[in-house]
Design a protein around this motif. Structure first.
Motif, mmCIF file in Angstrom:
data_model
loop_
_atom_site.group_PDB
_atom_site.id
_atom_site.type_symbol
_atom_site.label_atom_id
_atom_site.label_comp_id
_atom_site.label_asym_id
_atom_site.label_seq_id
_atom_site.Cartn_x
_atom_site.Cartn_y
_atom_site.Cartn_z
ATOM 1 N N THR A 1 -97.631 -53.053 -64.359
ATOM 2 C CA THR A 1 -99.245 -53.843 -64.603
ATOM 3 C C THR A 1 -99.675 -53.275 -65.832
ATOM 4 O O THR A 1 -100.872 -53.953 -65.971
ATOM 5 C CB THR A 1 -100.021 -53.716 -63.471
ATOM 6 O OG1 THR A 1 -100.429 -52.168 -63.327
ATOM 7 C CG2 THR A 1 -99.246 -53.999 -62.128
ATOM 8 N N VAL A 2 -99.119 -52.466 -66.741
ATOM 9 C CA VAL A 2 -99.534 -52.143 -67.670
ATOM 10 C C VAL A 2 -98.641 -52.624 -68.857
ATOM 11 O O VAL A 2 -97.641 -51.618 -69.526
ATOM 12 C CB VAL A 2 -99.803 -50.639 -67.883
ATOM 13 C CG1 VAL A 2 -100.523 -50.113 -69.086
ATOM 14 C CG2 VAL A 2 -100.440 -50.089 -66.453
ATOM 15 N N PRO A 3 -98.749 -53.572 -69.377
ATOM 16 C CA PRO A 3 -97.551 -54.040 -70.376
ATOM 17 C C PRO A 3 -98.101 -53.593 -71.843
ATOM 18 O O PRO A 3 -99.226 -52.845 -72.076
ATOM 19 C CB PRO A 3 -97.872 -55.665 -70.376
ATOM 20 C CG PRO A 3 -99.205 -56.042 -69.781
ATOM 21 C CD PRO A 3 -99.712 -54.787 -69.033
ATOM 22 N N PHE A 4 -97.136 -53.780 -72.928
ATOM 23 C CA PHE A 4 -97.211 -53.279 -74.137
ATOM 24 C C PHE A 4 -98.568 -53.529 -74.661
ATOM 25 O O PHE A 4 -98.841 -54.555 -74.522
ATOM 26 C CB PHE A 4 -96.053 -53.859 -75.068
ATOM 27 C CG PHE A 4 -95.949 -53.197 -76.311
ATOM 28 C CD1 PHE A 4 -95.723 -51.656 -76.556
ATOM 29 C CD2 PHE A 4 -96.155 -53.791 -77.321
ATOM 30 C CE1 PHE A 4 -95.806 -51.236 -77.577
ATOM 31 C CE2 PHE A 4 -96.179 -53.357 -78.748
ATOM 32 C CZ PHE A 4 -95.892 -51.930 -78.965
ATOM 33 N N HIS A 5 -99.138 -52.726 -75.258
ATOM 34 C CA HIS A 5 -100.446 -52.700 -76.040
ATOM 35 C C HIS A 5 -101.705 -53.200 -75.088
ATOM 36 O O HIS A 5 -102.496 -54.080 -75.341
ATOM 37 C CB HIS A 5 -100.338 -53.755 -77.329
ATOM 38 C CG HIS A 5 -99.746 -52.997 -78.599
ATOM 39 N ND1 HIS A 5 -99.932 -53.717 -79.502
ATOM 40 C CD2 HIS A 5 -99.420 -51.572 -78.457
ATOM 41 C CE1 HIS A 5 -99.081 -52.603 -80.413
ATOM 42 N NE2 HIS A 5 -98.987 -51.806 -80.067
ATOM 43 N N THR A 6 -101.719 -52.547 -73.848
ATOM 44 C CA THR A 6 -102.603 -52.571 -72.957
ATOM 45 C C THR A 6 -102.962 -51.204 -72.454
ATOM 46 O O THR A 6 -102.145 -50.473 -72.641
ATOM 47 C CB THR A 6 -102.602 -53.606 -71.654
ATOM 48 O OG1 THR A 6 -101.466 -53.002 -71.066
ATOM 49 C CG2 THR A 6 -102.082 -54.968 -72.034
ATOM 50 N N CYS A 7 -104.000 -51.201 -71.721
ATOM 51 C CA CYS A 7 -104.157 -49.797 -71.061
ATOM 52 C C CYS A 7 -104.876 -49.927 -69.786
ATOM 53 O O CYS A 7 -105.167 -50.791 -69.393
ATOM 54 C CB CYS A 7 -105.048 -49.024 -72.051
ATOM 55 S SG CYS A 7 -106.759 -49.641 -72.230
ATOM 56 N N ALA A 8 -104.718 -48.621 -68.909
ATOM 57 C CA ALA A 8 -105.426 -48.748 -67.636
ATOM 58 C C ALA A 8 -105.655 -47.132 -67.348
ATOM 59 O O ALA A 8 -105.057 -46.165 -67.850
ATOM 60 C CB ALA A 8 -104.159 -49.089 -66.646
ATOM 61 N N GLU A 9 -106.713 -47.238 -66.312
ATOM 62 C CA GLU A 9 -106.832 -45.700 -65.946
ATOM 63 C C GLU A 9 -106.585 -45.315 -64.697
ATOM 64 O O GLU A 9 -106.521 -46.130 -63.668
ATOM 65 C CB GLU A 9 -108.449 -45.627 -65.684
ATOM 66 C CG GLU A 9 -109.056 -45.677 -67.278
ATOM 67 C CD GLU A 9 -110.565 -45.769 -67.481
ATOM 68 O OE1 GLU A 9 -111.103 -44.472 -66.856
ATOM 69 O OE2 GLU A 9 -111.157 -46.545 -67.868
ATOM 70 N N LEU B 1 -106.057 -41.876 -69.003
ATOM 71 C CA LEU B 1 -106.324 -43.288 -69.671
ATOM 72 C C LEU B 1 -104.840 -43.420 -70.105
ATOM 73 O O LEU B 1 -104.400 -42.584 -70.823
ATOM 74 C CB LEU B 1 -107.295 -43.349 -70.741
ATOM 75 C CG LEU B 1 -107.191 -44.763 -71.635
ATOM 76 C CD1 LEU B 1 -107.443 -45.734 -70.595
ATOM 77 C CD2 LEU B 1 -107.919 -44.636 -72.678
ATOM 78 N N ILE B 2 -104.158 -44.303 -69.587
ATOM 79 C CA ILE B 2 -102.733 -44.660 -70.056
ATOM 80 C C ILE B 2 -102.803 -45.804 -70.699
ATOM 81 O O ILE B 2 -103.041 -46.946 -70.464
ATOM 82 C CB ILE B 2 -101.812 -44.933 -68.650
ATOM 83 C CG1 ILE B 2 -101.885 -43.766 -67.569
ATOM 84 C CG2 ILE B 2 -100.208 -45.323 -69.253
ATOM 85 C CD1 ILE B 2 -101.166 -44.291 -66.320
#
Lengths: 371, 133
Positions: free
Chosen positions: A171-179, A188-189
């Motif tokens: 759910t965290v594709p390239f050039h996005t981020c998630a906590e 923060l990933i």
């Protein structure tokens, strides 16, 4: 040199792992680990995974109702279409078009952004940002000291990280981020990096550095995850031709000449440096960054002169034996007249002109650009 | 760091070794030297027939880190060059005492007396490590 070098929280970990510590941008960091070395570490990232201590890099938070208009004015790309949890490469320029720094911008909320800056430029960048914030309702906070930053890079990076987090990394594709929590640490990933491979940059409280570092190395041990030093970091970013501040880009060169025009949006409205960059775009740059490959034997290196017909016309920015392909290649600024693919140029190695030829960039196609 | 030493070789302060092999002297770089260089990617080999003087630069070794000059531990005429290093310079890392660079017909064997034996060189390296990095 009387200047005191800063040590990251992982200094003792690096020493224990055989890290060969060298000064870099005011910090004492491992250039390589004994027992592996630059080539082995490089190959680990291309084929398995590597872990980098990049705490020296800076994190600056920009928040407030005017955060977007402020950033639109401060840097060259159009961020209006960057969704929350998106991340993008960009640059900040001086009014004359010279590069203040190249940056990664993360949109963490509608009005909350992070700007990742180079270690050597951190204080200069924060001052530059403050100076341009007049009239904007924004708060600029340098979070570098309390935030730790590690890069986990390589084709197995996702598998390794997945073992430590409940978040589905699909759910965290390239050039996005998630906590999410990683090894129990709020993190923060960012699905970002600077190696030409898929991977992650992790931001978390500085006090957890040793715990996170050990957890990641342990989680990736069976996959061949290696701690990697600055030498591998440089060769990994060089092969896909990702620029390094102080080499391919600096205050005396603009993004158009550096072949980073794709990052510049002229359509978004005014920004610092726009007039100068538009002039370069319309008139064409005088010198451009090219890739070259040695025809004669020799190792090209940064700062070596480039000559044509015995006259110095340019300079190498980075050069080496590219570990992945084994080719002796480099990047150099040359006049436009000598920039076409196939143009012969000479690299002056220890006062001897050695023949090279302009070749296509990059020297390595990043994993995320392969079809 | 624990480095390897060839007890049959003699050593210069420039971390070059010389080893008598019949009536020739083989020359190379020490384990300490290759370790300090890091991964070797290229070597500029001299031509057979070249005459060299003790202390003179006869080759340049390039690693991922830097280009380093290699100094002749003895004077004489280069009669053999290790061409295997042209294709596999990394042999200097993996086998520093096997990977000789040149073989020299020495003009003055007494020059070897000015070089250190393995024990003296080991002590020298330990001093360097303490003082430098």
């Amino acid at each position: 040199m009387a200047e005191t070098l800063k040590r990251t929280a992982l200094y003792d970990e690096h020493r224990r792992l055989g890290g060969r510590m060298v000064p870099f941008a005011g910090w004492e960091l491992p250039v390589q680990y004994d027992g592996t070395g630059p080539t082995v570490e490089h190959n680990a990232v291309r084929t398995q995974a590597g872990l980098f201590d990049i705490d020296h890099m800076g994190q600056v938070e920009v928040a407030g109702p005017d955060a977007l208009p402020f950033l639109q004015r401060l840097q060259v790309s159009d961020l209006s279409d960057l969704p929350v949890r998106g991340a993008r490469y960009s640059l900040m320029c001086y009014a004359d078009g010279g590069v203040v720094d190249d940056i990664f911008v993360y949109r963490l909320g509608d009005q909350r952004w992070w700007v990742i800056v180079n270690a050597a430029n951190r204080h200069k960048d924060v001052a530059w940002m403050q100076a341009h914030a007049v009239g904007f309702d924004v708060e600029i906070r340098d979070l570098s000291d309390e935030t730790y930053m590690l890069a986990l890079q390589g084709p197995l990076a996702q598998a390794v990280l997945q073992r430590l987090t409940p978040l589905d990394l699909n759910t965290v594709p390239f050039h996005t981020c998630a906590e999410a929590e990683v090894a129990g640490i709020p993190t923060l990933i960012g699905a970002t990096g600077y190696t030409g491979e898929y991977g992650y940059e992790l931001f978390f409280p500085a006090g957890e550095a040793v715990t996170m570092w050990r957890a990641l190395l342990e989680a990736g041990r069976a996959d061949g995850l290696l701690p990697c030093g600055l030498a591998a970091r440089d060769s990994l970013r060089f092969e896909p031709c990702l620029p390094l501040y102080g080499h391919e880009i600096h205050a005396e060169v603009d993004p158009i000449s550096a072949r980073l025009g794709w990052a510049v949006s002229f359509a978004k409205g005014d920004f610092v440096g726009r007039d100068a960059l538009l002039k370069v775009k319309l008139e064409g740059p005088k010198q451009v960054l090219v890739g070259f490959e040695m025809v004669d034997k020799g190792v090209p290196r940064g700062d070596y002169p480039v000559a044509v017909d015995g006259r110095v016309v340019g300079k190498v920015t980075t050069g080496m034996k590219a570990p992945t392909s084994g080719r002796f290649v480099g990047l150099a600024y040359v006049p436009v007249a000598h920039s076409a693919i196939g143009s012969p140029i000479d690299i002056v190695i220890r006062d001897q002109p050695k023949r090279a030829v302009v070749v296509k960039r990059p020297f390595y196609t990043p994993a995320y650009r392969r079809r | 760091m624990a480095y390897k030493y060839d007890p049959t070789a003699r050593y210069a302060k420039t971390h070059d070794w010389a080893r008598v092999e019949g009536d020739l002297v083989a020359c190379g770089i020490s384990d300490y030297a290759q370790h300090a260089l890091s991964d070797v990617v290229y070597i500029e080999l001299p031509d057979v027939g070249t005459t060299i003087t003790q202390g003179q630069v006869y080759s340049t070794v390039e690693s991922v880190k830097a280009a380093e000059e290699v100094y002749a531990p003895v004077s004489g005429e280069i009669v053999e060059v290790n061409e295997a290093l042209a294709d596999a310079p990394e042999l200097l890392n993996s086998d520093p005492y096997g990977a000789w660079i040149i073989k020299v017909r020495p003009s003055d064997l007494s020059e070897l007396d000015s070089l250190m034996d393995a024990a003296a060189y080991e002590a020298f390296v330990q001093e360097e490590e303490k003082g430098g990095h």
